[in-house]
Design a protein around this motif. Structure first.
Motif, PDB file in Angstrom:
ATOM      1  N   ALA A 395       1.077  -1.153   0.071  1.00 21.77           N
ATOM      2  CA  ALA A 395      -0.187   0.080   0.023  1.00 21.77           C
ATOM      3  C   ALA A 395       0.832   1.071   0.105  1.00 21.77           C
ATOM      4  CB  ALA A 395      -0.862   0.006   1.182  1.00 21.77           C
ATOM      5  N   PHE A 396       0.396   2.354  -0.876  1.00 27.62           N
ATOM      6  CA  PHE A 396       1.441   3.478  -0.939  1.00 27.62           C
ATOM      7  C   PHE A 396       0.636   4.909  -0.457  1.00 27.62           C
ATOM      8  CE2 PHE A 396       4.193   0.564  -2.986  1.00 27.62           C
ATOM      9  CZ  PHE A 396       5.391   1.377  -3.380  1.00 27.62           C
ATOM     10  N   LEU A 397       1.328   5.778  -0.235  1.00 22.61           N
ATOM     11  CA  LEU A 397       0.867   6.929  -0.062  1.00 22.61           C
ATOM     12  C   LEU A 397       1.655   7.928  -0.676  1.00 22.61           C
ATOM     13  CD1 LEU A 397      -1.311   8.999   1.480  1.00 22.61           C
ATOM     14  CD2 LEU A 397       0.419   8.978   3.604  1.00 22.61           C
ATOM     15  N   PHE A 398       0.815   8.530  -1.530  1.00 21.31           N
ATOM     16  CA  PHE A 398       1.891   9.856  -2.487  1.00 21.31           C
ATOM     17  C   PHE A 398       1.404  11.208  -2.141  1.00 21.31           C
ATOM     18  CE2 PHE A 398       1.466   5.821  -5.018  1.00 21.31           C
ATOM     19  CZ  PHE A 398       2.686   5.213  -5.388  1.00 21.31           C
ATOM     20  N   GLY A 399       2.249  11.935  -2.077  1.00 20.09           N
ATOM     21  CA  GLY A 399       1.859  13.126  -1.503  1.00 20.09           C
ATOM     22  C   GLY A 399       2.745  14.401  -2.242  1.00 20.09           C
ATOM     23  N   GLU A 400       2.087  15.673  -1.796  1.00 14.69           N
ATOM     24  CA  GLU A 400       2.789  16.822  -2.222  1.00 14.69           C
ATOM     25  C   GLU A 400       2.788  17.935  -1.030  1.00 14.69           C
ATOM     26  OE1 GLU A 400       4.579  17.035  -4.839  1.00 14.69           O
ATOM     27  OE2 GLU A 400       4.196  16.129  -6.426  1.00 14.69           O
ATOM     28  N   CYS A 401       3.604  18.801  -0.835  1.00 10.47           N
ATOM     29  CA  CYS A 401       3.820  19.818   0.179  1.00 10.47           C
ATOM     30  C   CYS A 401       3.817  21.042  -0.550  1.00 10.47           C
ATOM     31  CB  CYS A 401       4.931  19.444   0.970  1.00 10.47           C
ATOM     32  SG  CYS A 401       4.954  17.777   1.724  1.00 10.47           S
ATOM     33  N   ALA A 430       0.038  -2.120  -4.913  1.00 13.19           N
ATOM     34  CA  ALA A 430      -0.874  -2.731  -4.833  1.00 13.19           C
ATOM     35  C   ALA A 430      -2.301  -2.084  -4.502  1.00 13.19           C
ATOM     36  CB  ALA A 430      -0.946  -3.815  -3.702  1.00 13.19           C
ATOM     37  N   ASP A 431      -2.043  -0.990  -3.773  1.00 11.41           N
ATOM     38  CA  ASP A 431      -3.176   0.088  -3.375  1.00 11.41           C
ATOM     39  C   ASP A 431      -2.480   1.257  -3.084  1.00 11.41           C
ATOM     40  OD1 ASP A 431      -5.617   1.135  -2.703  1.00 11.41           O
ATOM     41  OD2 ASP A 431      -5.881  -0.005  -0.730  1.00 11.41           O
ATOM     42  N   GLU A 432      -3.097   2.407  -3.598  1.00  6.14           N
ATOM     43  CA  GLU A 432      -2.761   3.979  -3.562  1.00  6.14           C
ATOM     44  C   GLU A 432      -3.695   4.782  -2.781  1.00  6.14           C
ATOM     45  OE1 GLU A 432      -3.021   5.364  -8.036  1.00  6.14           O
ATOM     46  OE2 GLU A 432      -2.603   3.485  -7.770  1.00  6.14           O
ATOM     47  N   TYR A 433      -3.007   5.750  -2.001  1.00  6.67           N
ATOM     48  CA  TYR A 433      -3.834   6.831  -1.429  1.00  6.67           C
ATOM     49  C   TYR A 433      -3.082   8.127  -1.560  1.00  6.67           C
ATOM     50  CZ  TYR A 433      -6.119   3.303   1.226  1.00  6.67           C
ATOM     51  OH  TYR A 433      -6.954   2.230   1.698  1.00  6.67           O
ATOM     52  N   TYR A 434      -3.578   9.445  -1.463  1.00  3.51           N
ATOM     53  CA  TYR A 434      -2.815  10.540  -1.859  1.00  3.51           C
ATOM     54  C   TYR A 434      -3.029  11.544  -0.456  1.00  3.51           C
ATOM     55  CZ  TYR A 434      -2.763   8.571  -6.503  1.00  3.51           C
ATOM     56  OH  TYR A 434      -2.447   7.904  -7.700  1.00  3.51           O
ATOM     57  N   VAL A 435      -1.966  12.240  -0.487  1.00  4.15           N
ATOM     58  CA  VAL A 435      -2.052  13.391   0.807  1.00  4.15           C
ATOM     59  C   VAL A 435      -1.402  14.572   0.117  1.00  4.15           C
ATOM     60  CG1 VAL A 435       0.092  12.435   1.508  1.00  4.15           C
ATOM     61  CG2 VAL A 435      -1.319  13.900   3.126  1.00  4.15           C
ATOM     62  N   LEU A 436      -2.033  15.664   0.305  1.00  4.46           N
ATOM     63  CA  LEU A 436      -1.759  17.220   0.073  1.00  4.46           C
ATOM     64  C   LEU A 436      -1.755  17.956   1.354  1.00  4.46           C
ATOM     65  CD1 LEU A 436      -3.768  17.514  -3.250  1.00  4.46           C
ATOM     66  CD2 LEU A 436      -1.498  16.758  -3.011  1.00  4.46           C
ATOM     67  N   ALA A 450     -11.848  15.268  -1.805  1.00  2.75           N
ATOM     68  CA  ALA A 450     -11.562  14.370  -0.910  1.00  2.75           C
ATOM     69  C   ALA A 450     -12.436  13.662  -0.137  1.00  2.75           C
ATOM     70  CB  ALA A 450     -10.636  15.310   0.104  1.00  2.75           C
ATOM     71  N   HIS A 451     -13.723  13.937  -0.292  1.00  2.00           N
ATOM     72  CA  HIS A 451     -14.915  13.436   0.560  1.00  2.00           C
ATOM     73  C   HIS A 451     -15.046  12.173  -0.328  1.00  2.00           C
ATOM     74  CE1 HIS A 451     -15.821  16.589   3.100  1.00  2.00           C
ATOM     75  NE2 HIS A 451     -16.252  17.268   1.961  1.00  2.00           N
ATOM     76  N   GLU A 452     -14.715  11.882  -1.464  1.00  2.00           N
ATOM     77  CA  GLU A 452     -14.836  10.752  -2.248  1.00  2.00           C
ATOM     78  C   GLU A 452     -13.928   9.494  -1.608  1.00  2.00           C
ATOM     79  OE1 GLU A 452     -14.328  11.534  -6.388  1.00  2.00           O
ATOM     80  OE2 GLU A 452     -16.020  13.121  -6.392  1.00  2.00           O
ATOM     81  N   GLY A 453     -12.854   9.722  -0.944  1.00  2.00           N
ATOM     82  CA  GLY A 453     -12.055   8.933  -0.375  1.00  2.00           C
ATOM     83  C   GLY A 453     -10.809   8.972  -0.935  1.00  2.00           C
ATOM     84  N   LYS A 454      -9.842   8.085  -0.410  1.00  2.00           N
ATOM     85  CA  LYS A 454      -8.487   7.774  -0.768  1.00  2.00           C
ATOM     86  C   LYS A 454      -7.769   9.031  -1.062  1.00  2.00           C
ATOM     87  CE  LYS A 454      -8.488   3.363  -2.344  1.00  2.00           C
ATOM     88  NZ  LYS A 454      -7.631   2.333  -3.147  1.00  2.00           N
ATOM     89  N   LEU A 455      -7.949  10.223  -0.540  1.00  2.00           N
ATOM     90  CA  LEU A 455      -7.330  11.819  -0.573  1.00  2.00           C
ATOM     91  C   LEU A 455      -7.320  12.164   0.856  1.00  2.00           C
ATOM     92  CD1 LEU A 455      -5.677  14.005  -1.845  1.00  2.00           C
ATOM     93  CD2 LEU A 455      -8.295  14.858  -2.747  1.00  2.00           C
ATOM     94  N   ILE A 456      -6.040  12.657   1.275  1.00  2.00           N
ATOM     95  CA  ILE A 456      -6.069  13.419   2.690  1.00  2.00           C
ATOM     96  C   ILE A 456      -5.640  14.736   2.373  1.00  2.00           C
ATOM     97  CG2 ILE A 456      -4.974  13.204   5.111  1.00  2.00           C
ATOM     98  CD1 ILE A 456      -4.469  10.064   4.117  1.00  2.00           C
TER      99      ILE A 456
END
Length: 464
Positions: A395-401, A430-436, A450-456
């Protein structure tokens, strides 16, 4: 001011309560708070604290004798100080035969300079006598390379004798921010980006005045502690400092790859590589590689960064422009050079702060999954600020600052997803999430996504 260092205090307290002979090496860069930590630990405990200096061996023995007298009040020490290290250590062994006694030798490398045989003498006493007593011996020093060579290195007589070691690092943002309770979260990040996590530097800034006033009054004045602090430290630690200064200046100005540093500094490639190794050993510079690299030590994608924020500020804004300060053009330097460049300067440090925040949220179980690796990714002109993943379930979390003055919109998310498709060609996901993470919040349309999920979405202004 003593703030935090709870983990280190707990580690020392646990060893103090072990009832066994303990031999701890405590080391770290100057001003990082080693002496304050030891003083806090020794409070209300029987201890002997010795601060070595650059004097002769005879003078060092007298310093040690006075410290023993202060702790024991043995009258003979006032008229007949110890004349040999064997006599000192024999006496210490008697003091701690049946009673816990902390013996701190601060700035141990200075003691070794007066007598290079000291590590061998300590090794002999530890092996033959002290290990069966209740002594708690702490050797402390600021010269990292010397401490590692003389106490931790394989060739040192003391190798394998220590029962523990603590490398005291500068504070992270969360702890450093405690120095500025009156500042907003964004002001705390700006202050941290300038003075970093070294307690002695943090104490120079005041949250009763603005960041810009602090820079003007506490850094850009020739009579201030911070003005020449970096130069003094590097002059103590390094030979040929002018070459190191050229390398550090190049890195501070964004020349982070080996070839770029060679070109900017004008030094030979082999020489630069050797100097970078020394700077890494001193924890002044670090080498980063993309988190997707399978063999990090062999990667050709490595870049070099200054680990200490104040060193970065110094080599970006002070060292190259000392002529401005010498000529009395402080306001010109502050308003025409530092102010316009601060957003770009702050970006990489904000990324580090965001990494720290995510590590904390991960530890608290407040993310969709628990990651066990976190880092950065880049390839050619593409970069992703955050790549965190769980090595087992992939499981992965990809993000930008984003440190900017307008809300982050959907375009940033779409661009991130585009870059993630490149990453997925290099590593199994295998699975991916995003964070900004944003300094200035988010647009309404991005919040709806973001309300749709998988985005923080994390508005840095709202964190505690």
């Amino acid at each position: 001011m003593f703030i935090n260092r709870d983990q280190e205090l707990i580690a020392l307290e646990n060893r103090y309560n072990s009832g066994e002979a303990e031999f701890v090496i405590l080391y770290g860069r100057r001003r990082v708070g080693k002496t304050e930590l030891l003083k806090r630990f020794c409070e209300e405990k029987k201890h002997i604290y010795v601060l070595a200096d650059l004097s002769s061996e005879k003078d060092q023995l007298e310093i040690f004798s006075r410290a023993v007298y202060d702790a024991t009040k043995e009258s003979f020490l006032r008229t007949s100080p110890f004349s040999t290290w064997d006599a000192v250590f024999e006496y210490l062994g008697g003091l701690c035969k049946d009673e816990r006694l902390i013996v701190v030798i601060d700035e141990f490398p200075y003691l070794v300079a007066s007598n290079p045989a000291l590590p061998s003498i300590i090794q002999r006493f530890w092996d033959e006598k002290w290990r069966n007593t209740k002594i708690f011996l702490i050797l402390c020093g600021s010269y990292i390379s010397v401490m590692e060579r003389e106490t931790l290195g394989y060739k040192s007589p003391l190798y394998g004798r220590r029962t523990g070691q603590i490398l005291l690092e500068p504070m992270d943002f969360q702890d450093a921010s405690l120095f500025f309770p009156r500042y907003s979260i964004t002001e705390k990040i700006v202050a941290y980006s300038i003075v970093g996590g070294t307690p002695a530097y943090l104490e120079q800034f005041s949250d009763r005045i603005s960041i810009w006033q602090n820079i003007r009054e506490r850094i850009l004045r020739k009579d201030q502690f911070l003005y020449d602090e970096v130069r003094f430290i590097l002059m103590e630690e390094l030979k040929e400092p002018k070459n190191y200064f050229s390398i550090l200046r190049a890195i501070a100005f964004g020349k982070t790859r080996l070839n770029e540093i060679v070109q900017e500094s004008g030094l030979q490639r082999g020489m630069v590589a050797n100097y970078l190794d020394v700077l890494q050993n001193l924890r002044i510079v670090e080498r980063r590689i993309p988190i997707t690299e399978e063999k990090p030590h062999k990667s050709r994608k490595g870049i070099y960064k200054l680990k200490d924020n104040f060193f970065r500020f110094y080599f970006r804004f002070i060292y190259p422009y000392k002529g401005y300060i010498e000529a009395g053009n402080t306001d010109l330097l502050l308003n025409d050079i530092i102010r316009p460049s601060m957003r770009q300067f702050l970006g990489p440090i904000f990324e580090d702060v965001c990494h720290e925040l995510l590590i904390r949220l991960n530890w608290e179980g407040r993310l969709p999954f628990r990651f066990d690796r976190i880092g950065f990714w880049w390839e050619r002109n593409e970069e992703v600020d955050i790549v965190a993943y769980n090595q087992e379930n992939r499981a992965f979390l990809f993000g930008e600052c984003k440190w900017r003055n307008k809300p982050v919109g959907i375009n940033i998310l779409e661009d991130l997803k585009r870059k993630v498709e490149i990453i997925k060609k290099q590593i199994a996901v295998a699975d991916e999430y995003y964070v900004l993470l944003s300094k200035s919040g988010f647009t309404a349309s991005l919040k709806n996504v973001a309300h749709e999920g998988k985005l923080i979405l994390i508005d840095i202004r709202k964190i505690g």
